[in-house]
Motif scaffolding. Structure first.
Motif, PDB file in Angstrom:
ATOM      1  N   PRO A   1      42.709  51.326  36.502  1.00 24.27           N
ATOM      2  CA  PRO A   1      42.894  51.836  37.861  1.00 24.27           C
ATOM      3  C   PRO A   1      42.153  50.956  38.870  1.00 24.27           C
ATOM      4  O   PRO A   1      41.052  50.482  38.620  1.00 24.27           O
ATOM      5  CB  PRO A   1      42.293  53.230  37.816  1.00 24.27           C
ATOM      6  N   SER A   2      42.801  50.752  39.971  1.00 22.33           N
ATOM      7  CA  SER A   2      42.194  49.924  41.008  1.00 22.33           C
ATOM      8  C   SER A   2      41.271  50.774  41.886  1.00 22.33           C
ATOM      9  O   SER A   2      41.218  51.997  41.775  1.00 22.33           O
ATOM     10  CB  SER A   2      43.277  49.275  41.867  1.00 22.33           C
ATOM     11  N   LYS A   3      40.542  50.111  42.757  1.00 22.17           N
ATOM     12  CA  LYS A   3      39.634  50.806  43.670  1.00 22.17           C
ATOM     13  C   LYS A   3      40.425  51.693  44.624  1.00 22.17           C
ATOM     14  O   LYS A   3      40.008  52.797  44.958  1.00 22.17           O
ATOM     15  CB  LYS A   3      38.819  49.776  44.446  1.00 22.17           C
ATOM     16  N   ARG A   4      41.598  51.220  45.018  1.00 23.95           N
ATOM     17  CA  ARG A   4      42.434  51.992  45.936  1.00 23.95           C
ATOM     18  C   ARG A   4      42.911  53.286  45.272  1.00 23.95           C
ATOM     19  O   ARG A   4      42.957  54.338  45.908  1.00 23.95           O
ATOM     20  CB  ARG A   4      43.619  51.153  46.384  1.00 23.95           C
ATOM     21  N   ASP A   5      43.271  53.191  43.973  1.00 22.38           N
ATOM     22  CA  ASP A   5      43.683  54.397  43.248  1.00 22.38           C
ATOM     23  C   ASP A   5      42.541  55.406  43.157  1.00 22.38           C
ATOM     24  O   ASP A   5      42.743  56.603  43.314  1.00 22.38           O
ATOM     25  CB  ASP A   5      44.165  54.033  41.847  1.00 22.38           C
TER      26      ASP A   5
ATOM     27  N   ALA B   1      50.801  44.495  37.685  1.00 23.00           N
ATOM     28  CA  ALA B   1      51.586  45.690  37.410  1.00 23.00           C
ATOM     29  C   ALA B   1      51.438  46.124  35.958  1.00 23.00           C
ATOM     30  O   ALA B   1      51.517  47.310  35.647  1.00 23.00           O
ATOM     31  CB  ALA B   1      53.049  45.441  37.739  1.00 23.00           C
ATOM     32  N   LEU B   2      51.224  45.177  35.057  1.00 26.45           N
ATOM     33  CA  LEU B   2      51.097  45.512  33.647  1.00 26.45           C
ATOM     34  C   LEU B   2      49.705  46.004  33.272  1.00 26.45           C
ATOM     35  O   LEU B   2      49.538  46.670  32.261  1.00 26.45           O
ATOM     36  CB  LEU B   2      51.455  44.292  32.793  1.00 26.45           C
ATOM     37  N   SER B   3      48.706  45.691  34.069  1.00 27.46           N
ATOM     38  CA  SER B   3      47.355  46.147  33.734  1.00 27.46           C
ATOM     39  C   SER B   3      47.249  47.641  33.980  1.00 27.46           C
ATOM     40  O   SER B   3      47.735  48.164  34.969  1.00 27.46           O
ATOM     41  CB  SER B   3      46.308  45.399  34.557  1.00 27.46           C
ATOM     42  N   SER B   4      46.604  48.335  33.042  1.00 30.72           N
ATOM     43  CA  SER B   4      46.511  49.797  33.148  1.00 30.72           C
ATOM     44  C   SER B   4      45.193  50.248  33.769  1.00 30.72           C
ATOM     45  O   SER B   4      44.953  51.435  33.898  1.00 30.72           O
ATOM     46  CB  SER B   4      46.666  50.423  31.765  1.00 30.72           C
TER      47      SER B   4
END
Length: 106
Positions: free
Chosen positions: A18-22, A13-16
């Motif tokens: 973007p994930s693959k899903r985003d 949650a703290l990592s900014s």
């Protein structure tokens, strides 16, 4: 406390980053907006055509004189403008209209 951190996945949650899903969600949203813009333009041009035909018929019914053909010709010009909007919309494929016209050469 460790159970809470594991349960809520606090480091993720703290990592900014973007994930693959985003990224997939953004790509899907952009495709949906592009499709909606194209369909909206098609609907607007069709509505314009219907309105122009109705106005042309009313012009000729209300005052059936040869001078009215000038106005009917202007309505044809407005229909041509709508056709040009559709052509430009297809050519740009969702790009910014500034960049679309910048690439056209006369």
């Amino acid at each position: 406390m460790t159970m809470l951190v594991e349960r809520f996945n606090l480091p993720a949650a703290l990592s900014s980053a973007p994930s693959k899903r985003d990224a997939e969600t953004v790509q899907f949203a952009q495709a949906a907006l592009t499709s909606a813009k194209r369909e909206g333009l098609q609907l607007a041009v069709r509505a314009r055509y219907v309105a122009l035909v109705v106005i042309a018929c009313l012009l000729l019914m209300i005052n059936p004189a040869w001078e009215q053909l000038y106005y009917v010709a202007l309505l044809g010009l407005f229909a041509l403008i709508g056709w040009a909007q559709v052509r430009v919309g297809r050519a740009c494929h969702g790009r910014n209209w500034h960049s679309c016209f910048a690439t056209w050469r006369c």
